[in-house]
Design an enzyme around this catalytic site. Structure first.
Site, PDB file in Angstrom:
ATOM      1  N   PHE A  12       0.821  -1.214   0.000  1.00  0.00           N
ATOM      2  CA  PHE A  12       0.000   0.000   0.000  1.00  0.00           C
ATOM      3  C   PHE A  12       0.856   1.266   0.000  1.00  0.00           C
ATOM      4  O   PHE A  12       0.700   2.144  -0.848  1.00  0.00           O
ATOM      5  CB  PHE A  12      -0.932  -0.027   1.223  1.00  0.00           C
ATOM      6  CG  PHE A  12      -1.812   1.178   1.351  1.00  0.00           C
ATOM      7  CD1 PHE A  12      -2.876   1.365   0.488  1.00  0.00           C
ATOM      8  CD2 PHE A  12      -1.571   2.126   2.328  1.00  0.00           C
ATOM      9  CE1 PHE A  12      -3.691   2.486   0.600  1.00  0.00           C
ATOM     10  CE2 PHE A  12      -2.370   3.244   2.452  1.00  0.00           C
ATOM     11  CZ  PHE A  12      -3.436   3.427   1.586  1.00  0.00           C
ATOM     12  N   VAL A  32      12.357  -6.825  -5.528  1.00  0.00           N
ATOM     13  CA  VAL A  32      11.109  -7.584  -5.425  1.00  0.00           C
ATOM     14  C   VAL A  32      11.400  -9.081  -5.432  1.00  0.00           C
ATOM     15  O   VAL A  32      12.432  -9.521  -5.917  1.00  0.00           O
ATOM     16  CB  VAL A  32      10.140  -7.236  -6.584  1.00  0.00           C
ATOM     17  CG1 VAL A  32       9.626  -5.813  -6.464  1.00  0.00           C
ATOM     18  CG2 VAL A  32      10.804  -7.439  -7.936  1.00  0.00           C
ATOM     19  N   ARG A  33      10.454  -9.832  -4.886  1.00  0.00           N
ATOM     20  CA  ARG A  33      10.581 -11.289  -4.951  1.00  0.00           C
ATOM     21  C   ARG A  33      10.494 -11.767  -6.392  1.00  0.00           C
ATOM     22  O   ARG A  33      11.250 -12.617  -6.825  1.00  0.00           O
ATOM     23  CB  ARG A  33       9.493 -11.963  -4.116  1.00  0.00           C
ATOM     24  CG  ARG A  33       9.753 -11.856  -2.626  1.00  0.00           C
ATOM     25  CD  ARG A  33       8.613 -12.438  -1.867  1.00  0.00           C
ATOM     26  NE  ARG A  33       7.557 -11.421  -1.836  1.00  0.00           N
ATOM     27  CZ  ARG A  33       6.593 -11.388  -0.966  1.00  0.00           C
ATOM     28  NH1 ARG A  33       6.470 -12.337  -0.074  1.00  0.00           N
ATOM     29  NH2 ARG A  33       5.703 -10.434  -0.980  1.00  0.00           N
ATOM     30  N   ASP A  50      12.827 -14.984  -2.725  1.00  0.00           N
ATOM     31  CA  ASP A  50      12.056 -15.020  -1.485  1.00  0.00           C
ATOM     32  C   ASP A  50      12.797 -14.305  -0.356  1.00  0.00           C
ATOM     33  O   ASP A  50      13.918 -14.665  -0.014  1.00  0.00           O
ATOM     34  CB  ASP A  50      11.774 -16.474  -1.101  1.00  0.00           C
ATOM     35  CG  ASP A  50      10.723 -16.597  -0.018  1.00  0.00           C
ATOM     36  OD1 ASP A  50      10.510 -15.616   0.743  1.00  0.00           O
ATOM     37  OD2 ASP A  50      10.098 -17.660   0.078  1.00  0.00           O
ATOM     38  N   ALA A  71       9.512  -3.399   3.169  1.00  0.00           N
ATOM     39  CA  ALA A  71       9.112  -4.810   3.154  1.00  0.00           C
ATOM     40  C   ALA A  71       9.001  -5.349   4.574  1.00  0.00           C
ATOM     41  O   ALA A  71       9.832  -5.063   5.430  1.00  0.00           O
ATOM     42  CB  ALA A  71      10.124  -5.641   2.361  1.00  0.00           C
ATOM     43  N   ALA A  74       3.390  -9.076   7.878  1.00  0.00           N
ATOM     44  CA  ALA A  74       2.363  -8.596   8.804  1.00  0.00           C
ATOM     45  C   ALA A  74       1.438  -9.701   9.282  1.00  0.00           C
ATOM     46  O   ALA A  74       0.740  -9.528  10.277  1.00  0.00           O
ATOM     47  CB  ALA A  74       1.550  -7.488   8.157  1.00  0.00           C
ATOM     48  N   SER A 116       6.441   0.214  12.577  1.00  0.00           N
ATOM     49  CA  SER A 116       5.007   0.118  12.820  1.00  0.00           C
ATOM     50  C   SER A 116       4.667   0.884  14.089  1.00  0.00           C
ATOM     51  O   SER A 116       5.406   0.820  15.075  1.00  0.00           O
ATOM     52  CB  SER A 116       4.616  -1.353  12.991  1.00  0.00           C
ATOM     53  OG  SER A 116       3.294  -1.450  13.471  1.00  0.00           O
ATOM     54  N   TYR A 140       4.000  -9.742  15.945  1.00  0.00           N
ATOM     55  CA  TYR A 140       4.307  -8.818  14.857  1.00  0.00           C
ATOM     56  C   TYR A 140       4.975  -7.550  15.392  1.00  0.00           C
ATOM     57  O   TYR A 140       6.061  -7.155  14.943  1.00  0.00           O
ATOM     58  CB  TYR A 140       3.034  -8.455  14.083  1.00  0.00           C
ATOM     59  CG  TYR A 140       3.218  -7.269  13.170  1.00  0.00           C
ATOM     60  CD1 TYR A 140       3.941  -7.399  11.987  1.00  0.00           C
ATOM     61  CD2 TYR A 140       2.705  -6.018  13.493  1.00  0.00           C
ATOM     62  CE1 TYR A 140       4.135  -6.308  11.145  1.00  0.00           C
ATOM     63  CE2 TYR A 140       2.891  -4.926  12.664  1.00  0.00           C
ATOM     64  CZ  TYR A 140       3.611  -5.080  11.500  1.00  0.00           C
ATOM     65  OH  TYR A 140       3.798  -3.991  10.686  1.00  0.00           O
ATOM     66  N   LYS A 144       8.919  -6.083  14.860  1.00  0.00           N
ATOM     67  CA  LYS A 144       9.227  -4.756  14.297  1.00  0.00           C
ATOM     68  C   LYS A 144      10.083  -3.953  15.273  1.00  0.00           C
ATOM     69  O   LYS A 144      11.015  -3.255  14.873  1.00  0.00           O
ATOM     70  CB  LYS A 144       7.940  -4.010  13.946  1.00  0.00           C
ATOM     71  CG  LYS A 144       7.116  -4.642  12.846  1.00  0.00           C
ATOM     72  CD  LYS A 144       7.880  -4.756  11.543  1.00  0.00           C
ATOM     73  CE  LYS A 144       7.724  -3.526  10.712  1.00  0.00           C
ATOM     74  NZ  LYS A 144       8.310  -3.642   9.368  1.00  0.00           N
TER      75      LYS A 144
END
Length: 148
Positions: A12, A32-33, A50, A71, A74, A116, A140, A144
């Site tokens: 997002f 990117v993967r 990955d 990246a 979550a 976060s 989570y 972080k």
């Protein structure tokens, strides 16, 4: 021209950031993967595989001035895993440290890590401040916080 590498570019915040930086004529690369069709050909894509297996980012760090590391993991889908915290740590801690070490080795000048708000807790009657004591709740948020 400043060259920026973004991880988490398909999320997002990442999508919006890539588009905004492109609008301001920054040289944008993404790790990117697997390759994506979300962006124009002006965005250089580096397929690193990955993220859970601490990829080698060296191919995408040459000439990079700044990394924006978005990246992260979550959600853990398989709740039967022996340690959900360890599943979060693979990406949120180990990947972050791996990328930061490779950035230092490559001479990247700036590393921006978005964490976060969850590291501060789940609720508060007042706005959180940078002087607040961290209070991560759950695996989570703890992962972080550990990455910070």
């Amino acid at each position: 021209m400043i060259s920026i590498l973004i991880t988490g570019s398909t999320g997002f915040i990442g999508k919006a950031l890539v588009l905004e930086l492109m609008r301001h004529d920054y040289h944008v690369s993404i790790a990117v993967r697997k390759k994506t069709r979300l962006f124009s050909d002006k965005v250089k894509q580096y397929e690193v595989g990955d993220f859970e297996y601490n990829p080698d980012f060296s191919s995408c760090l040459d000439g990079i001035d700044c990394i924006v590391h978005l990246a992260g993991k979550a959600h853990v889908i398989d709740k039967t895993k022996s340690s959900i915290l360890n599943e979060f740590r693979k990406i949120n801690v180990e990947l972050t440290l791996n990328l930061a070490k490779q950035a230092v080795k490559a001479g990247v000048k700036r590393f921006i890590f978005l964490s976060s708000i969850g590291v501060n807790g789940n609720q508060n009657n007042q706005p959180f401040l940078e002087t607040d004591t961290p209070n991560p709740q759950g695996p989570y948020a703890l992962s972080k916080y550990e990455a910070e």
